[in-house]
Every structure is written in structure tokens, then in C-alpha cells.
Design an enzyme around this catalytic site. Sequence first.
Site, short mmCIF file in Angstrom:
data_model
loop_
_atom_site.label_atom_id
_atom_site.label_comp_id
_atom_site.label_asym_id
_atom_site.label_seq_id
_atom_site.Cartn_x
_atom_site.Cartn_y
_atom_site.Cartn_z
CG ASP A 163 95.61 -9.94 -21.47
OD1 ASP A 163 95.73 -10.31 -20.29
OD2 ASP A 163 96.15 -10.53 -22.43
CD GLU A 171 97.64 -8.72 -17.14
OE1 GLU A 171 97.49 -9.65 -16.33
OE2 GLU A 171 97.55 -8.88 -18.37
#
Length: 705
Positions: free
Chosen positions: A353, A389
Site C-alpha cells: 500500500d 501501489e
Amino acid sequence: MPTTPDRLEPGSPYPLGATCDELGVNFAIFSAHAERIDLCLFDPSGRREIARLTLPECTDQVFHGHLPLARAGLLYGYRAYGPYEPRRGHRFNHHKLLLDPYARAIHGQVRWSDALFGYRLNSNRADMSFDRRDSAAAMPKAVVTDDSPIQPPSRDGRTLPRVPWSETVIYEAHVRGLTMHRDDIRPHERGTFAALSEPAIIEHLAKLGITSIELLPVHAYLQDRHLLEKGLRNYWGYNTLSFFAPEPRYLSDGSRDELRMAVNRLHAAGIEVILDVVYNHTCEGSELGPTLSFRGLDNASYYRLVDGNERHCINDTGTGNTVNLSHPRVLQMVMDSLRYWVTFYGIDGFRFDLGTTLGREPSGFDPGSGFFDALRQDPILSTKKLISEPWDIGPGGYQLGNHPPGFAEWNDRYRDGVRRFWRGDPGVRGDLAARLSGSGEIFDRNGRSPWASVNFLTAHDGFTLEDTVSFNERHNEANGEDNNDGHSENFSNNWGAEGETDNEDILAVRQKIKRAMLTTLFASHGTPMLLGGDECGRTQGGNNNAYCQDNAISWFDWSLAATPEGQSLQAFVARLIAVRRDYPVIRCKSFMHGRSEPAPGVMDIAWYDERGEGMTPEAWNDPEGRRLNLRRAGRDANGAVEVVSLLINGSAEDALFTLPPPVLAWRRVIDSADPWRAWETLDGEGFMVAGHSAVVLAGYIGEGG
């Protein structure tokens, strides 16, 4: 345990955490600025402190001590003594019980109380004040675990799937949401790892052809106070409390073996397990957040602080704090955590993330950052699937394509480009071509391959596929933020009615567009990722930010899978994945540039319009261009030249596509307008492609097929 001694033995500074040995338990914890750290022991209920012992030694900024005769199952926490000087970044408060950052299991949950804060919440001095209330009653406790006698699953590698990147098909899902509506699973197991390992769930994935399931965060996480006060819950889990312990709610019987069993059963079916992990921030939030673990142990080491004003956390993540991976001990903790999930649980890869945050050094984002370098040289982790990401909200935060070799990246330009084309935006045919060919202008450098682009139409964050063709606007009223949260631009089209409708014509167009988009996804170079439920028409009612909806809005509605429409769409997705598997030229391992000829006059990749003519600059720049023929060719294992044509008709009208030479005996293997059309061999140079649809044709030059 036996009578607790009144002091600890010196013990060892390594390994960090609580480690069982034949004589007891060794405790070791890092803090560069603490003056003293006490180990607090609790009774089995976790409610009563039964002993408080000072760690007697400090070696290289690691406090440590050994508790004789202690055993696994012991509950504990820490209290750290040191300066409370927020302007210098120090927030020590020994009145606050702290969770061990290396805790491998957790007993209890955070019970929100003002005592959890290191300062007095209502003081006019804010976080410059000091709170003396004891927080132990509101804190979960770390559990001593004995991992040493348990061999990592599949250590010899014989049963690990080890799916090559070029063959990978990812399915993004939520452990809880995937199974909460399964009536054939025992109620207390729904939403847990036990349910994830049920044969019915694994069979569903296997029938689709999924090779890798990517789970939203399973690290233990904190329920946000402001959400609980509004009657909501943190559902996604991007609010990590512990980097080593699984979320207790996902264990139906409290045993970590439940997760290990789920991984083993998925492996037995040939399916990898990838975890979405959050190492960019923690649940403690900004300098005004609670003191639960890292902040109380060494705020100035664990978090990036504003240079010259260390009272404040740097907020590159949008969550209040940013983990300081430039510190060697913090980087060590993250690496130890990743290795633990691989060696103990058998995890096959990670999706990071806000990966840009992890690669940001004080000078900015760096593909050669300490984090990336540590991962790439690690003999265990470098062999796993690593996905980033590639953005955050910090300076220079958008870094798509700039990660080092060995990483795949979520490609939001793929999502947006494909959505814009199929909703009918002008002037996007050229962008679609780039996405179909693996986004080479972004990833084709430093020896990277097409698989580096993780292509997706939808993900947990945003509309589902059903909602992408059903709503023009977000509908997030249930989140309690006056519909101001979530993306305002979704590149969606409701095709004539907002949300549910009985209009058969609108429903028919929506189904056609969904199938065309799915065909595009699985016919593209790169790594396809399917959002769980899109294969059945799952909807969130237009909510594009369902992070706080731990309810039917987010959960997988399995009744949709049993409807004729749901069964048809599942079968179509399975067919798409099978075609991708059967024709390697669709999932090639290297970028195609149109410079090689697998057969005389046949380039590896070529682009044509519906008339069979090569695309010219004028054609690419035609804002009304809606049709495209992508032809790819390559030699198969038998030496024959495999040719696959993807015919795309983004207009509403049917169109005759003329195919360029050579004339082949084509097999129509996919027709998104007619998903039940049998595979058939067709002769001729022209093929009719229905409006809003895509067709995949396959043929061979020479022997083979």
C-alpha cells in the site's frame, strides 16, 4: 506460570520480540531514546497486571531480558520511560501500556478511552500537556508464541504453486467480505480464514482459473474511534496495529493455524496467496493520535517528523503519520515482518500500500532506496511476488513505472483508459492501444517485462464493474460524510438510468459493456487483476469508498452467482482466462515493438483499422476513432506461428472488420456480444463485430495449434 521472579536475567538483544527457548522467554525491544523499559506481565484474562520487571540490559539500543521458566501463552506489554518533549519529537509516557511491535499474536481489542492518549485531550495545551492515567485496561496484550517447533509450510518448495508472472491472474478479495453471505459455512466461521479454506470457496476460484488471491490487509488493525462513534467500522483494514499478528476477528477459534491451513489448502489447489500490506503508516495517526506502541517506544525513530519542528509528523500518507523506513531498526522491523509471513504462514507475495512512501528517502522518492534494496537482495523475499501501489499524497508522489526491476505496479492509467474508451470518450483510441500492449511507454525499461503492469478495471477502492456501468455519480451517503468522500471522477456511464432499472435495453447494453471490458482486460499484455465479485455482477449501490461499510454494501452477495446472469458472466470470465492461458502470445513475457517477423510479412505486433489498413498518425489522432484491430504473432512450442487478433468495436453500431493478409483459417474463440457462441473455424477476410463488443480470433501459420 511458576512464581514470577523479582527480576529478569540479562538475556539477549536478538531476536527482537518475545522468543521461547528451553529455559524460558527472551524479551528484546528497540528504542534509541528510552531511558528505561519495563516488561509488564498479565493474568490470562489480560485484565490484571501480575508483575512489572525492568529490562536489565541495553545493547545497541535494544533493551532485553530473559524470564526463566516462562512459556508460550503469557500475556505482556511494555512501559517506556524517557523525555516527554514533543518539540524534540519525544513522547515517552510510562503511564501508557505499549504493544510490542513484534507481537505475533494479540489478546483482546483496543477499548477506546481518553487514557490511551499521551496528553490530556481537553487541555488548552493540546499535545504539549501530559496525561498520567494508566491505559492498561484499554489496551490489548501481546501473547508470547512458540513458533520454533512449527516448520514453515511447504519449506521444501514442492507444494508451493510458484506461478510464473506471465501466467498470473490475480483475484482481489476481502477475507471477511468474501464469505459473510455463505449460508453453507457455519455462522461462527463466516468472515474468517476458516471460511476462506472451505472447498466451495477454493472451487469457485479454481473454476474461474485464478492463480493468485490477493487479500486486503490481514494484519491486526485498529477500529477508528470516529467511525465507531458514527456506528460504522473500519472494513478494509488499512490501519495497522501490529505488523506480525493476524487480525483476531479473522480467526474463528483464535488459532493462527487457521490461517496456515487456509494457505496450505489454497496452495494444494495451485493458488498463491498475496497479502496487501500497510507499512507506510500505523494506526496511531498524527501527533494528536493515541499512544499504543511505536509512539510511546520511540516516536522520533519510528516516524518521519517535520525537520525543524519535530512536534509534527510528516503526513505523506494522508493518515497522519509516515513510518520512517530510513531508520535501520524500523527497516529491520518491516523486513522481519515480511520474512515472518513468508516463512511461518507460507505467503507467496505482497502488495505494498502506498509503495511510493516506502521508497521515499529524505531527498524524495528513490528506486534505490534502502527499502527497495533490502527487498531485492533478500534471498527469501526477492523470490516472491512484489507489487506496489505507486503513489501517495507526498511531494512527487505519483511514481507509476519508476519502481525497480522485480516489482509489478498497479496501473491506474490502465483502469482509466479502458473505462474512458468503453464509455465512448473521444480521442482515446491511441491510449487504449498503449494499455493493450502492456503500457510499454511506462514500463519498458531497465529490463522490465509486461507483467510489471498490473492491469485492473476495478479494485476495492472505487466502483465495482457493475457500478461502473450503472452509475454516473458516486453514492457514498452511508459513509456519513455528506457524499464528499471518494473519487469524484470514475469514468463511468450508467447508459440511461442511474442505478437499478427495469429497462431491458439499458440492462442489455450494460452487460455488453461489462463483457467487452473484461475481454479487453484478459486480452491485454500485463498481469490481469479481477476484483472479487465482478464475475457475478456484485454492486455496492454506487458507493465508491466503502472502507467503513462492514455490511451488505461491501460483502460478496453469493445469491448473484446463482442467477442466470451471474452464472453466464462467471462462465465467460472462466473462458477468457482459459483463452489467455491457451494462447501465450496474449500473455507474452517480453514487450513487442513491431520490429520482428515471426513469419514473412507478419510482425510480432501490428495495428489496423476496421478496413484492414495499417494505422496512420492521422488515424491515431482521429478523435472519433472507435474501432481497432490488434494483431499479435509469435512462435509456439511446436514452432508454428500463433496469430491472435483482437477486434474492438467501441461504437454502438455493428461494423465489418476486414482482416489484413495473410488470410488464415481463423477460430473465433471469444465474442463478447455472444458469450455462448461456440468456438468455430471461419474462412474469409471479413468479420462482423457487434457494437460495444470485442472479438478474439486465433489462427496459425504453419503446422501447430
